[in-house]
Design a protein around this motif. Structure first.
Motif, short mmCIF file in Angstrom:
data_model
loop_
_atom_site.label_atom_id
_atom_site.label_comp_id
_atom_site.label_asym_id
_atom_site.label_seq_id
_atom_site.Cartn_x
_atom_site.Cartn_y
_atom_site.Cartn_z
N PHE A 2 0.84 -1.19 0.00
CA PHE A 2 0.00 0.00 0.00
C PHE A 2 0.88 1.24 0.00
CE2 PHE A 2 -2.61 -3.32 1.64
CZ PHE A 2 -3.89 -3.04 1.18
N GLN A 3 0.48 2.22 -0.81
CA GLN A 3 1.26 3.44 -0.91
C GLN A 3 0.35 4.65 -0.69
OE1 GLN A 3 4.39 2.75 -3.75
NE2 GLN A 3 3.97 4.78 -4.60
N PHE A 4 0.78 5.56 0.16
CA PHE A 4 -0.02 6.74 0.45
C PHE A 4 0.81 8.00 0.33
CE2 PHE A 4 -2.14 3.39 3.01
CZ PHE A 4 -3.37 3.39 2.36
N LYS A 5 0.16 9.06 -0.17
CA LYS A 5 0.84 10.34 -0.30
C LYS A 5 0.49 11.24 0.89
CE LYS A 5 0.99 14.36 -3.32
NZ LYS A 5 0.47 15.00 -4.55
N GLY A 69 7.51 26.53 4.27
CA GLY A 69 6.52 27.38 4.92
C GLY A 69 6.64 28.86 4.63
N GLN A 70 7.76 29.28 4.04
CA GLN A 70 7.93 30.71 3.77
C GLN A 70 6.88 31.19 2.78
OE1 GLN A 70 11.97 32.16 2.98
NE2 GLN A 70 12.75 30.31 3.99
N GLU A 71 6.38 32.42 3.07
CA GLU A 71 5.28 33.02 2.32
C GLU A 71 5.48 32.93 0.80
OE1 GLU A 71 2.74 33.96 4.23
OE2 GLU A 71 1.55 34.45 2.44
N ARG A 72 6.72 33.15 0.35
CA ARG A 72 6.95 33.21 -1.10
C ARG A 72 6.71 31.87 -1.81
NH1 ARG A 72 13.57 33.11 -1.09
NH2 ARG A 72 13.56 33.21 1.17
N TYR A 73 6.63 30.78 -1.05
CA TYR A 73 6.39 29.47 -1.67
C TYR A 73 4.93 29.03 -1.58
CZ TYR A 73 11.47 29.14 -1.35
OH TYR A 73 12.80 29.37 -1.45
N LYS A 74 4.10 29.91 -0.98
CA LYS A 74 2.73 29.52 -0.68
C LYS A 74 1.95 29.02 -1.90
CE LYS A 74 -0.95 30.98 2.39
NZ LYS A 74 -2.03 30.37 1.61
N SER A 75 2.20 29.66 -3.05
CA SER A 75 1.44 29.30 -4.25
C SER A 75 1.80 27.92 -4.80
CB SER A 75 1.66 30.35 -5.33
OG SER A 75 3.04 30.38 -5.66
N LEU A 76 2.90 27.34 -4.32
CA LEU A 76 3.29 26.00 -4.79
C LEU A 76 2.50 24.90 -4.08
CD1 LEU A 76 7.20 26.27 -4.73
CD2 LEU A 76 5.69 26.56 -6.71
N ALA A 77 1.95 25.23 -2.92
CA ALA A 77 1.36 24.21 -2.06
C ALA A 77 0.33 23.30 -2.75
CB ALA A 77 0.77 24.85 -0.80
N PRO A 78 -0.59 23.87 -3.58
CA PRO A 78 -1.60 23.01 -4.21
C PRO A 78 -1.01 21.84 -5.00
CG PRO A 78 -2.20 25.29 -4.48
CD PRO A 78 -0.82 25.30 -3.89
N MET A 79 0.16 22.06 -5.59
CA MET A 79 0.83 20.97 -6.32
C MET A 79 1.10 19.78 -5.41
SD MET A 79 3.66 22.36 -8.99
CE MET A 79 4.89 22.44 -7.72
N TYR A 80 1.38 20.08 -4.14
CA TYR A 80 1.76 19.03 -3.21
C TYR A 80 0.57 18.43 -2.47
CZ TYR A 80 6.24 20.89 -4.45
OH TYR A 80 7.31 21.32 -5.19
N TYR A 81 -0.46 19.24 -2.20
CA TYR A 81 -1.58 18.65 -1.48
C TYR A 81 -2.62 18.01 -2.41
CZ TYR A 81 -4.15 23.23 -1.74
OH TYR A 81 -4.77 24.39 -2.12
N ARG A 82 -2.54 18.32 -3.71
CA ARG A 82 -3.43 17.67 -4.66
C ARG A 82 -3.17 16.16 -4.63
NH1 ARG A 82 -2.51 18.55 -10.44
NH2 ARG A 82 -1.07 20.06 -9.56
N ASN A 83 -4.21 15.38 -4.59
CA ASN A 83 -4.09 13.90 -4.55
C ASN A 83 -3.45 13.34 -3.29
OD1 ASN A 83 -5.13 13.83 -7.17
ND2 ASN A 83 -3.08 14.10 -8.03
N ALA A 84 -3.25 14.18 -2.30
CA ALA A 84 -2.67 13.64 -1.06
C ALA A 84 -3.73 12.81 -0.33
CB ALA A 84 -2.20 14.78 -0.16
N ASN A 85 -3.29 11.77 0.36
CA ASN A 85 -4.19 10.97 1.18
C ASN A 85 -4.31 11.52 2.59
OD1 ASN A 85 -2.51 8.72 -0.64
ND2 ASN A 85 -4.73 8.51 -0.68
#
Ligand code: GTP
Ligand code: MG
Length: 182
Positions: A2-5, A69-85
């Motif tokens: 089993f693999q989870f993101k 967590g730095q503010e300037r990277y905030k817009s990248l977050a959706p790439m990482y939480y998309r499809n997360a388990n």
């Protein structure tokens, strides 16, 4: 297998990378550098399957995205939480403001991902600074405040210390067991 993101979110310097390193490498660095973009690590755990008679453990692999967590990277977050388990939303128990930031992340996750598909775990880190008589108690966020919020929002909730390791393995173990049951 089993693999989870998994994804870690939260304000800069709350200890996201330190929690992941404690879990994956069982190590801690007092002077960890702030993450740039995001970091990827993986780790496996064993789950005892209580529903069958088998005595064999099931192996679960976590693919972990440790975001910056730095503010300037905030817009990248959706790439990482998309499809997360599962999402581990981290705050620093000694910084009240970091809890508000964590709550913003919870709202964003619920709006963008929807909570049926995603296990969200609220994690208060740096517990070692809160109950040691040597350092004095630096606690700024009371356990009950976070706990009540987590219950209202239907989140898992733990207080941990990446520094001492207290509670860290338990968090990943219970998330693994929960994901395995779904
Ligand atoms: P960004 O990558 O900027 O988003 O920060 P981060 O959330 O990954 O924080 P990081 O793990 O880099 O930790 C920030 C600082 O807090 C480091 O100096 C760590 O040594 C310290 N730290 C992390 N966890 C703990 C903890 O449990 N206890 C104590 N006392 N310090 C901690
Ligand atoms: Mg980091």
């Amino acid at each position: 297998m089993f693999q989870f993101k998994l994804v870690l979110l939260g304000d800069s310097s709350v200890g996201k990378s330190s929690i992941v390193h404690r879990f994956v490498k069982d190590s801690f660095d007092d002077f960890r550098e702030s993450t740039i973009g995001a970091a990827f690590l993986s780790q496996t755990i064993k789950i005892r399957d209580t529903s069958s008679d088998s005595t064999e453990d099931t192996v679960i692999k976590f693919e972990i995205w440790d975001t910056a967590g730095q503010e300037r990277y905030k817009s990248l977050a959706p790439m990482y939480y998309r499809n997360a388990n599962a999402a581990l939303v981290v705050y620093d128990i000694t910084q009240q403001d970091s809890l508000s930031k964590a709550q913003n992340w919870v709202n964003e996750l619920k709006n963008k991902v929807g909570d049926e598909d995603l296990i969200i775990c609220l994690l208060g880190n740096k517990l070692d600074l809160c109950d040691s008589s040597d350092n004095g108690d630096k606690r700024a966020v009371m356990t009950d405040e976070a706990k009540v919020y987590a219950e209202e929002q239907d989140l898992l909730f733990y207080e941990v210390s990446a520094k001492t390791g207290q509670g860290v393995k338990d968090v990943f173990q219970s998330i693994g067991e929960k994901l395995y049951q779904i």
